[in-house]
Design a protein around this motif. Structure first.
Motif, PDB file in Angstrom:
ATOM      1  N   GLY A 194      -2.175  23.785  -1.606  1.00  0.00           N
ATOM      2  CA  GLY A 194      -2.293  25.094  -0.980  1.00  0.00           C
ATOM      3  C   GLY A 194      -1.071  25.507  -0.189  1.00  0.00           C
ATOM      4  N   GLY A 195       0.110  25.225  -0.665  1.00  0.00           N
ATOM      5  CA  GLY A 195       1.324  25.633   0.001  1.00  0.00           C
ATOM      6  C   GLY A 195       1.859  24.622   1.008  1.00  0.00           C
ATOM      7  N   SER A 196       1.132  23.543   1.277  1.00  0.00           N
ATOM      8  CA  SER A 196       1.634  22.521   2.205  1.00  0.00           C
ATOM      9  C   SER A 196       1.813  21.199   1.459  1.00  0.00           C
ATOM     10  CB  SER A 196       0.676  22.338   3.381  1.00  0.00           C
ATOM     11  OG  SER A 196      -0.573  21.878   2.918  1.00  0.00           O
ATOM     12  N   ALA A 197       2.791  20.456   1.894  1.00  0.00           N
ATOM     13  CA  ALA A 197       3.084  19.174   1.257  1.00  0.00           C
ATOM     14  C   ALA A 197       2.286  18.071   1.940  1.00  0.00           C
ATOM     15  CB  ALA A 197       4.574  18.880   1.360  1.00  0.00           C
ATOM     16  N   TYR A 198       1.935  17.052   1.178  1.00  0.00           N
ATOM     17  CA  TYR A 198       1.226  15.903   1.749  1.00  0.00           C
ATOM     18  C   TYR A 198       1.787  14.617   1.145  1.00  0.00           C
ATOM     19  CZ  TYR A 198      -1.378  15.487  -2.621  1.00  0.00           C
ATOM     20  OH  TYR A 198      -1.724  15.327  -3.915  1.00  0.00           O
ATOM     21  N   ILE A 199       1.640  13.555   1.927  1.00  0.00           N
ATOM     22  CA  ILE A 199       2.011  12.213   1.483  1.00  0.00           C
ATOM     23  C   ILE A 199       0.889  11.275   1.912  1.00  0.00           C
ATOM     24  CG2 ILE A 199       3.611  10.297   1.716  1.00  0.00           C
ATOM     25  CD1 ILE A 199       5.822  12.283   2.242  1.00  0.00           C
ATOM     26  N   ASN A 200       0.316  10.574   0.952  1.00  0.00           N
ATOM     27  CA  ASN A 200      -0.698   9.567   1.226  1.00  0.00           C
ATOM     28  C   ASN A 200      -0.150   8.210   0.823  1.00  0.00           C
ATOM     29  OD1 ASN A 200      -2.574  11.470   2.044  1.00  0.00           O
ATOM     30  ND2 ASN A 200      -3.385  11.742  -0.029  1.00  0.00           N
ATOM     31  N   GLY A 201      -0.324   7.234   1.685  1.00  0.00           N
ATOM     32  CA  GLY A 201       0.158   5.903   1.370  1.00  0.00           C
ATOM     33  C   GLY A 201      -0.843   4.838   1.765  1.00  0.00           C
ATOM     34  N   THR A 202      -0.944   3.823   0.937  1.00  0.00           N
ATOM     35  CA  THR A 202      -1.753   2.654   1.261  1.00  0.00           C
ATOM     36  C   THR A 202      -0.857   1.425   1.192  1.00  0.00           C
ATOM     37  OG1 THR A 202      -2.431   2.382  -1.037  1.00  0.00           O
ATOM     38  CG2 THR A 202      -3.890   3.667   0.383  1.00  0.00           C
ATOM     39  N   PHE A 203      -1.212   0.463   1.981  1.00  0.00           N
ATOM     40  CA  PHE A 203      -0.381  -0.719   2.145  1.00  0.00           C
ATOM     41  C   PHE A 203      -1.289  -1.933   2.200  1.00  0.00           C
ATOM     42  CE2 PHE A 203       1.887  -3.640   5.030  1.00  0.00           C
ATOM     43  CZ  PHE A 203       3.033  -3.830   4.287  1.00  0.00           C
ATOM     44  N   ASN A 204      -1.044  -2.932   1.353  1.00  0.00           N
ATOM     45  CA  ASN A 204      -1.815  -4.158   1.342  1.00  0.00           C
ATOM     46  C   ASN A 204      -1.049  -5.226   2.115  1.00  0.00           C
ATOM     47  OD1 ASN A 204      -3.260  -6.463   0.807  1.00  0.00           O
ATOM     48  ND2 ASN A 204      -3.506  -6.027  -1.381  1.00  0.00           N
ATOM     49  N   LYS A 205      -1.520  -5.535   3.315  1.00  0.00           N
ATOM     50  CA  LYS A 205      -0.816  -6.451   4.211  1.00  0.00           C
ATOM     51  C   LYS A 205      -0.712  -7.862   3.623  1.00  0.00           C
ATOM     52  CE  LYS A 205      -1.268  -8.498   8.803  1.00  0.00           C
ATOM     53  NZ  LYS A 205      -2.057  -8.514  10.036  1.00  0.00           N
ATOM     54  N   GLN A 206      -1.792  -8.372   3.061  1.00  0.00           N
ATOM     55  CA  GLN A 206      -1.787  -9.736   2.532  1.00  0.00           C
ATOM     56  C   GLN A 206      -0.809  -9.870   1.366  1.00  0.00           C
ATOM     57  OE1 GLN A 206      -4.650  -8.054   3.129  1.00  0.00           O
ATOM     58  NE2 GLN A 206      -5.538  -9.217   4.815  1.00  0.00           N
ATOM     59  N   CYS A 207      -0.794  -8.892   0.507  1.00  0.00           N
ATOM     60  CA  CYS A 207       0.120  -8.908  -0.629  1.00  0.00           C
ATOM     61  C   CYS A 207       1.575  -8.879  -0.151  1.00  0.00           C
ATOM     62  CB  CYS A 207      -0.174  -7.726  -1.541  1.00  0.00           C
ATOM     63  SG  CYS A 207       0.956  -7.528  -2.916  1.00  0.00           S
ATOM     64  N   LYS A 237       4.470 -11.727  -0.680  1.00  0.00           N
ATOM     65  CA  LYS A 237       5.746 -11.402  -1.321  1.00  0.00           C
ATOM     66  C   LYS A 237       6.924 -11.752  -0.422  1.00  0.00           C
ATOM     67  CE  LYS A 237       5.066  -8.141  -4.943  1.00  0.00           C
ATOM     68  NZ  LYS A 237       5.654  -7.037  -5.656  1.00  0.00           N
ATOM     69  N   ALA A 238       6.785 -11.511   0.883  1.00  0.00           N
ATOM     70  CA  ALA A 238       7.858 -11.862   1.814  1.00  0.00           C
ATOM     71  C   ALA A 238       8.059 -13.373   1.863  1.00  0.00           C
ATOM     72  CB  ALA A 238       7.552 -11.310   3.197  1.00  0.00           C
ATOM     73  N   ALA A 239       6.970 -14.122   1.900  1.00  0.00           N
ATOM     74  CA  ALA A 239       7.083 -15.585   1.894  1.00  0.00           C
ATOM     75  C   ALA A 239       7.725 -16.069   0.598  1.00  0.00           C
ATOM     76  CB  ALA A 239       5.702 -16.215   2.078  1.00  0.00           C
ATOM     77  N   PHE A 240       7.367 -15.452  -0.518  1.00  0.00           N
ATOM     78  CA  PHE A 240       7.961 -15.778  -1.809  1.00  0.00           C
ATOM     79  C   PHE A 240       9.472 -15.530  -1.787  1.00  0.00           C
ATOM     80  CE2 PHE A 240       9.130 -14.568  -6.167  1.00  0.00           C
ATOM     81  CZ  PHE A 240       8.628 -15.633  -6.887  1.00  0.00           C
ATOM     82  N   ALA A 241       9.880 -14.390  -1.264  1.00  0.00           N
ATOM     83  CA  ALA A 241      11.304 -14.051  -1.204  1.00  0.00           C
ATOM     84  C   ALA A 241      12.077 -14.996  -0.288  1.00  0.00           C
ATOM     85  CB  ALA A 241      11.479 -12.608  -0.743  1.00  0.00           C
ATOM     86  N   PHE A 242      11.509 -15.291   0.881  1.00  0.00           N
ATOM     87  CA  PHE A 242      12.187 -16.214   1.791  1.00  0.00           C
ATOM     88  C   PHE A 242      12.256 -17.622   1.215  1.00  0.00           C
ATOM     89  CE2 PHE A 242      11.818 -12.952   5.051  1.00  0.00           C
ATOM     90  CZ  PHE A 242      12.998 -13.145   5.752  1.00  0.00           C
ATOM     91  N   ALA A 243      11.271 -18.009   0.430  1.00  0.00           N
ATOM     92  CA  ALA A 243      11.314 -19.324  -0.209  1.00  0.00           C
ATOM     93  C   ALA A 243      12.446 -19.379  -1.232  1.00  0.00           C
ATOM     94  CB  ALA A 243       9.975 -19.630  -0.867  1.00  0.00           C
ATOM     95  N   ILE A 244      12.650 -18.300  -1.967  1.00  0.00           N
ATOM     96  CA  ILE A 244      13.762 -18.268  -2.924  1.00  0.00           C
ATOM     97  C   ILE A 244      15.104 -18.328  -2.188  1.00  0.00           C
ATOM     98  CG2 ILE A 244      14.942 -16.815  -4.624  1.00  0.00           C
ATOM     99  CD1 ILE A 244      12.147 -15.952  -5.573  1.00  0.00           C
ATOM    100  N   ILE A 245      15.201 -17.636  -1.065  1.00  0.00           N
ATOM    101  CA  ILE A 245      16.410 -17.714  -0.246  1.00  0.00           C
ATOM    102  C   ILE A 245      16.660 -19.155   0.197  1.00  0.00           C
ATOM    103  CG2 ILE A 245      17.410 -17.060   1.980  1.00  0.00           C
ATOM    104  CD1 ILE A 245      16.013 -14.319   1.587  1.00  0.00           C
TER     105      ILE A 245
END
Length: 146
Positions: A110-123, A127-135
């Protein structure tokens, strides 16, 4: 101090900075499972235990190196063992690479912009632990070589 000693200490200090991230992230999961009186999954437990041992080893060898000379062959072999264990931990956690941890939708309504976001904390934490393990795999290879 020789150049190799400088590189060894530099890599060790970097390991001491990155390993607590893995321990903290996966420790949160272990605490959640223990609080719920459930068994912690292997893909979390393997990498958590390896990261705790690697962190203790990195701190011990840094202090030992600064105190006196140590047996370089033994340290290199133990680093190689930790390298292999980190590879095993990353292998157990490999399924996380296919997961999408965020979802963002944007559009007009209706003439206005919107942004919806969802975030899975456990995932995202896995992924961060996986990346740091590769480092840390790369870092332990560097201390194995130096």
């Amino acid at each position: 101090m020789a150049l190799s000693g400088f590189f060894f200490l530099t890599w060790r200090i970097f390991q001491i900075c990155t390993l607590p991230v893995i321990v903290g992230l996966l420790g949160w999961f272990v605490h959640q499972y223990v609080s719920a009186n459930l068994l912690t999954p292997d893909y979390i437990l393997v990498l958590f235990i390896v990261a705790v041992i690697a962190l203790a080893w990195a701190i011990f060898t840094t202090i030992d190196y600064l105190r006196a000379r140590h047996d370089a062959l033994f340290v290199a072999l133990f680093d190689l063992g930790i390298l292999g264990a980190l590879i095993a931990g990353v292998y157990y956690l490999r399924f996380i690479t296919d997961q999408n941890c965020t979802s963002v939708n944007a559009g007009f309504n209706g003439g206005s912009a919107y942004i919806n976001g969802t975030f899975n904390k456990q995932c995202a934490m896995l992924k961060a632990a996986f990346a740091f393990a590769i480092i840390n795999i790369i870092l332990f290879f560097m201390t194995f070589v130096s």
